[in-house]
Design a protein around this motif. Sequence first.
Motif, PDB file in Angstrom:
ATOM      1  N   LYS A 122      -4.717 -11.593   6.857  1.00  0.00           N
ATOM      2  CA  LYS A 122      -4.658 -11.323   8.302  1.00  0.00           C
ATOM      3  C   LYS A 122      -5.960 -11.727   8.989  1.00  0.00           C
ATOM      4  O   LYS A 122      -5.937 -12.321  10.072  1.00  0.00           O
ATOM      5  N   ARG A 156       5.921 -10.143  -3.167  1.00  0.00           N
ATOM      6  CA  ARG A 156       6.824  -9.632  -2.118  1.00  0.00           C
ATOM      7  C   ARG A 156       6.101  -8.616  -1.235  1.00  0.00           C
ATOM      8  O   ARG A 156       6.277  -8.603  -0.015  1.00  0.00           O
ATOM      9  N   SER A 157       5.292  -7.765  -1.847  1.00  0.00           N
ATOM     10  CA  SER A 157       4.526  -6.775  -1.091  1.00  0.00           C
ATOM     11  C   SER A 157       3.588  -7.470  -0.103  1.00  0.00           C
ATOM     12  O   SER A 157       3.486  -7.060   1.060  1.00  0.00           O
ATOM     13  N   ILE A 192       3.899 -10.523   1.155  1.00  0.00           N
ATOM     14  CA  ILE A 192       4.713 -11.188   2.180  1.00  0.00           C
ATOM     15  C   ILE A 192       5.209 -10.168   3.200  1.00  0.00           C
ATOM     16  O   ILE A 192       5.150 -10.403   4.411  1.00  0.00           O
ATOM     17  N   ASN A 193       5.669  -9.015   2.735  1.00  0.00           N
ATOM     18  CA  ASN A 193       6.205  -7.983   3.626  1.00  0.00           C
ATOM     19  C   ASN A 193       5.142  -7.306   4.474  1.00  0.00           C
ATOM     20  O   ASN A 193       5.435  -6.814   5.563  1.00  0.00           O
ATOM     21  N   SER A 194       3.901  -7.281   4.005  1.00  0.00           N
ATOM     22  CA  SER A 194       2.851  -6.592   4.756  1.00  0.00           C
ATOM     23  C   SER A 194       2.045  -7.527   5.654  1.00  0.00           C
ATOM     24  O   SER A 194       1.121  -7.094   6.327  1.00  0.00           O
ATOM     25  N   THR A 195       2.394  -8.785   5.671  1.00  0.00           N
ATOM     26  CA  THR A 195       1.681  -9.770   6.495  1.00  0.00           C
ATOM     27  C   THR A 195       2.697 -10.601   7.279  1.00  0.00           C
ATOM     28  O   THR A 195       2.797 -11.811   7.097  1.00  0.00           O
ATOM     29  N   ASP A 196       3.411  -9.949   8.172  1.00  0.00           N
ATOM     30  CA  ASP A 196       4.550 -10.524   8.902  1.00  0.00           C
ATOM     31  C   ASP A 196       4.390 -11.961   9.369  1.00  0.00           C
ATOM     32  O   ASP A 196       5.207 -12.808   9.084  1.00  0.00           O
ATOM     33  N   ASP A 197       3.339 -12.240  10.119  1.00  0.00           N
ATOM     34  CA  ASP A 197       3.224 -13.547  10.760  1.00  0.00           C
ATOM     35  C   ASP A 197       2.330 -14.533  10.007  1.00  0.00           C
ATOM     36  O   ASP A 197       1.958 -15.563  10.532  1.00  0.00           O
TER      37      ASP A 197
END
Length: 172
Positions: A49, A88-89, A91-96
């Motif tokens: 991020k 996956r974690s 990818i899911n916690s860094t939306d954009d």
Amino acid sequence: SWAGDNVSEEFQAEIADFRSRCYPVILVNVRLDNRAWIEQAEGFAELFKALRLVHPAIGFIIDGINSGVTQGWTHADMSVDRERQLARSLINSTDDVMIYDSIGCTVAESLVIAEMADGFIGHVGAGMAKYRWVANLPGVAFSNETFSTPGHRDGQLYDSYREGARKAIHVP
């Protein structure tokens, strides 16, 4: 060139599409079990991020264990499934943030990915042979205190044994 000849056209197109949408592309090596950065799920998410704020088109390739290789010695305890869960974690916690999950790729696919990346972030370990000795990527390496000690043979191993080797930046 061997690696490029041993991957599917679909894979080549998929990775070329990712590359066309991202700059820079940073290869990120994750490991669990015996070489874990305990807080890497949170740490890498924060890092992704933060880097995206500076480089809006940045893309990350999460790299880990390859398929079709013998997992002996210290790799015997490692789990592709657990590394995929970590990916996956992230990818899911860094939306954009643009992320490509390459865990479980073949060695040939992994080499193609390393060649198209602009740099790496990873732990000192056998996976660095792809990033350092083959692709000679610039990057940031981390490990335990022993391997990160300046001049330690194993920690600095990938800074040599190839012509024009780029030295990694080692962080504590």
